[in-house]
Design a protein around this motif. Structure first.
Motif, PDB file in Angstrom:
ATOM      1  N   GLU A 290       0.828  -1.213   0.000  1.00 12.04           N
ATOM      2  CA  GLU A 290       0.000   0.000   0.000  1.00 12.04           C
ATOM      3  C   GLU A 290       0.859   1.258   0.000  1.00 12.04           C
ATOM      4  OE1 GLU A 290      -3.102  -0.365  -0.562  1.00 12.04           O
ATOM      5  OE2 GLU A 290      -3.029  -2.542  -0.258  1.00 12.04           O
ATOM      6  N   ARG A 291       1.934   1.213   0.781  1.00 12.46           N
ATOM      7  CA  ARG A 291       2.837   2.367   0.877  1.00 12.46           C
ATOM      8  C   ARG A 291       3.497   2.634  -0.487  1.00 12.46           C
ATOM      9  NH1 ARG A 291       4.694   6.859   2.744  1.00 12.46           N
ATOM     10  NH2 ARG A 291       6.744   6.978   3.726  1.00 12.46           N
ATOM     11  N   LEU A 292       3.962   1.566  -1.140  1.00 12.64           N
ATOM     12  CA  LEU A 292       4.589   1.732  -2.457  1.00 12.64           C
ATOM     13  C   LEU A 292       3.583   2.287  -3.465  1.00 12.64           C
ATOM     14  CD1 LEU A 292       6.721  -1.560  -2.691  1.00 12.64           C
ATOM     15  CD2 LEU A 292       7.596   0.760  -2.390  1.00 12.64           C
ATOM     16  N   LEU A 293       2.360   1.769  -3.414  1.00  9.73           N
ATOM     17  CA  LEU A 293       1.331   2.227  -4.355  1.00  9.73           C
ATOM     18  C   LEU A 293       1.009   3.699  -4.142  1.00  9.73           C
ATOM     19  CD1 LEU A 293      -1.124  -0.798  -4.346  1.00  9.73           C
ATOM     20  CD2 LEU A 293       0.165   0.082  -6.302  1.00  9.73           C
TER      21      LEU A 293
ATOM     22  N   PRO B  82       3.032  12.046 -10.049  1.00  7.55           N
ATOM     23  CA  PRO B  82       3.036  12.081 -11.528  1.00  7.55           C
ATOM     24  C   PRO B  82       4.396  11.846 -12.183  1.00  7.55           C
ATOM     25  CG  PRO B  82       2.543  14.254 -10.588  1.00  7.55           C
ATOM     26  CD  PRO B  82       2.462  13.281  -9.472  1.00  7.55           C
ATOM     27  N   LYS B  83       5.503  12.077 -11.478  1.00  5.99           N
ATOM     28  CA  LYS B  83       6.813  11.846 -12.106  1.00  5.99           C
ATOM     29  C   LYS B  83       7.361  10.432 -11.853  1.00  5.99           C
ATOM     30  CE  LYS B  83       8.861  14.375 -14.340  1.00  5.99           C
ATOM     31  NZ  LYS B  83       9.764  15.506 -14.316  1.00  5.99           N
ATOM     32  N   VAL B  84       6.633   9.621 -11.080  1.00  2.98           N
ATOM     33  CA  VAL B  84       7.105   8.256 -10.800  1.00  2.98           C
ATOM     34  C   VAL B  84       6.693   7.339 -11.941  1.00  2.98           C
ATOM     35  CG1 VAL B  84       6.864   6.250  -9.284  1.00  2.98           C
ATOM     36  CG2 VAL B  84       7.165   8.534  -8.303  1.00  2.98           C
ATOM     37  N   VAL B  85       7.693   6.725 -12.593  1.00  2.00           N
ATOM     38  CA  VAL B  85       7.426   5.920 -13.788  1.00  2.00           C
ATOM     39  C   VAL B  85       7.763   4.443 -13.594  1.00  2.00           C
ATOM     40  CG1 VAL B  85       7.785   7.933 -15.273  1.00  2.00           C
ATOM     41  CG2 VAL B  85       9.697   6.359 -14.855  1.00  2.00           C
ATOM     42  N   ALA B  86       8.284   4.061 -12.406  1.00  2.00           N
ATOM     43  CA  ALA B  86       8.704   2.672 -12.208  1.00  2.00           C
ATOM     44  C   ALA B  86       8.735   2.324 -10.724  1.00  2.00           C
ATOM     45  CB  ALA B  86      10.096   2.453 -12.806  1.00  2.00           C
TER      46      ALA B  86
ATOM     47  N   ARG C  30       0.153  -4.186  -9.436  1.00  2.19           N
ATOM     48  CA  ARG C  30      -1.060  -3.423  -9.079  1.00  2.19           C
ATOM     49  C   ARG C  30      -1.029  -2.002  -9.627  1.00  2.19           C
ATOM     50  NH1 ARG C  30      -2.047  -4.025  -2.820  1.00  2.19           N
ATOM     51  NH2 ARG C  30      -3.789  -2.637  -3.329  1.00  2.19           N
ATOM     52  N   SER C  31       0.155  -1.410  -9.699  1.00  2.00           N
ATOM     53  CA  SER C  31       0.254  -0.017 -10.169  1.00  2.00           C
ATOM     54  C   SER C  31       0.429   0.058 -11.686  1.00  2.00           C
ATOM     55  CB  SER C  31       1.437   0.687  -9.493  1.00  2.00           C
ATOM     56  OG  SER C  31       2.656   0.114  -9.924  1.00  2.00           O
TER      57      SER C  31
ATOM     58  N   GLU D  69       6.044 -14.723  -8.819  1.00  2.00           N
ATOM     59  CA  GLU D  69       5.186 -13.554  -8.586  1.00  2.00           C
ATOM     60  C   GLU D  69       4.648 -12.951  -9.883  1.00  2.00           C
ATOM     61  OE1 GLU D  69       4.135 -12.553  -5.691  1.00  2.00           O
ATOM     62  OE2 GLU D  69       5.409 -13.859  -4.450  1.00  2.00           O
ATOM     63  N   ASP D  70       4.879 -13.631 -11.012  1.00  2.00           N
ATOM     64  CA  ASP D  70       4.402 -13.149 -12.313  1.00  2.00           C
ATOM     65  C   ASP D  70       4.881 -11.724 -12.616  1.00  2.00           C
ATOM     66  OD1 ASP D  70       3.112 -13.043 -14.751  1.00  2.00           O
ATOM     67  OD2 ASP D  70       1.155 -12.509 -13.889  1.00  2.00           O
ATOM     68  N   ALA D  71       6.194 -11.521 -12.416  1.00  2.00           N
ATOM     69  CA  ALA D  71       6.780 -10.205 -12.722  1.00  2.00           C
ATOM     70  C   ALA D  71       6.596  -9.843 -14.190  1.00  2.00           C
ATOM     71  CB  ALA D  71       8.264 -10.195 -12.363  1.00  2.00           C
ATOM     72  N   GLY D  72       6.454 -10.854 -15.027  1.00  2.00           N
ATOM     73  CA  GLY D  72       6.302 -10.602 -16.457  1.00  2.00           C
ATOM     74  C   GLY D  72       5.080  -9.765 -16.781  1.00  2.00           C
ATOM     75  N   SER D  73       4.031  -9.838 -15.955  1.00  2.00           N
ATOM     76  CA  SER D  73       2.844  -9.039 -16.293  1.00  2.00           C
ATOM     77  C   SER D  73       3.043  -7.567 -15.940  1.00  2.00           C
ATOM     78  CB  SER D  73       1.578  -9.616 -15.666  1.00  2.00           C
ATOM     79  OG  SER D  73       1.611  -9.482 -14.283  1.00  2.00           O
ATOM     80  N   ALA D  74       4.036  -7.247 -15.097  1.00  2.00           N
ATOM     81  CA  ALA D  74       4.409  -5.839 -14.867  1.00  2.00           C
ATOM     82  C   ALA D  74       5.469  -5.415 -15.885  1.00  2.00           C
ATOM     83  CB  ALA D  74       4.942  -5.643 -13.454  1.00  2.00           C
TER      84      ALA D  74
END
Ligand SMILES: [Zn+2]
Ligand SMILES: [Zn+2]
Length: 257
Positions: free
Chosen positions: A75-78, A84-88, A119-120, A142-147
């Motif tokens: 939740e904190r990361l999200l 607006p400048k966070v891209v990753a 999630r983000s 963790e299915d990192a591929g979908s991110a």
């Protein structure tokens, strides 16, 4: 036109000369830089930097080397990634070189970052050192591929590159690719498909030849791109154009300015 896909302009060596660092980027045709987070305590400085400069982007994450710092939950990361400048999301991953006991908290933290990235819908910046098998295993679990995302400062084997590429990841080369003894890494640079290539400095660390051993800076990504171009038998212009396209396609929230 070049983009430094991974640097730490907020670190003391560089932020003390912020105007000079930004000016030398312009002088060397480096139009944009992604300033990567390593802990939440220093994130405000990165966000302020990105707010001051339209061509500097930010990420949110806690580096696997940092033991004594705020431990983020999803939740904190999200919440932080909504800037607006966070891209990753990152840099995250595993590092059994600095933590030889391969602590469980690194894997827990890495899983948290992968879930937050999914999630983000922001890509991951992944750091791996002496931990490739576990890194790839957790990415799969963790299915990192979908991110999606990037294996940053890549120094692993061609087999590891192949596994990351199979997951849809990009491969980013740093100044290490220019080092005299890095022939195996230049082989990997030849092997990576053009549409998955990125370049970075990881400044202030790992300055490329001819600045090896000095303080690195985003302007020097030009020398990284030259080394990748030479390894692949391509022109600097072709590598610059390709890696810039790849950057803005992968980091889709980054608006070219
Ligand atoms: Zn790293
Ligand atoms: Zn880094």
């Amino acid at each position: 036109m070049l983009v430094d896909s991974h640097c730490h302009i907020d670190f003391p060596d560089l932020i003390e000369d912020e105007a000079g660092v930004l000016a030398r980027m312009v002088d060397n045709g480096v139009t944009h830089a992604l300033c990567v987070s390593v802990k939440l305590e220093t994130l405000p400085g990165i966000l302020a930097l990105a707010e001051r400069h339209a061509n500097v982007f930010a990420s949110v994450g806690v580096h696997p080397d940092n033991a004594d710092c705020e431990e983020p939950d999803e939740e904190r990361l999200l919440a932080l990634a909504a800037h607006p400048k966070v891209v990753a999301i990152g840099e995250t991953g595993l590092d059994y070189y600095w933590h030889k006991d391969a602590p469980e908290w690194q894997r827990v933290r890495f899983r948290t970052h992968i879930r937050a990235a999914r999630r983000s819908a922001k890509p991951l910046i992944i750091h791996t050192r002496d931990s490739a098998a576990d890194t790839i295993r957790l990415m799969r679990e963790e299915d990192a591929g979908s991110a999606g995302g990037v294996m940053h400062c890549f120094t692993e084997t061609r087999e590891v590159a192949e596994q990351a590429l199979d997951l849809g990841f990009h491969i980013s080369f740093s100044g290490i690719v220019s080092f005299k003894n890095a022939e195996a890494l230049r082989d990997v640079a030849r092997y990576v498909p053009a549409e998955r290539l990125l370049v970075e400095t990881d400044a202030p660390y790992l300055a490329p030849v001819p600045y090896r051993g000095k303080t690195n800076q985003p302007a020097y990504v030009r020398h990284v791109a030259e080394a990748v171009a030479a390894a692949r038998g391509e022109t600097l212009a072709a590598i610059a154009e390709r890696t810039t396209q790849n950057f803005f396609r992968l980091f889709k929230d980054a608006q070219p300015s």
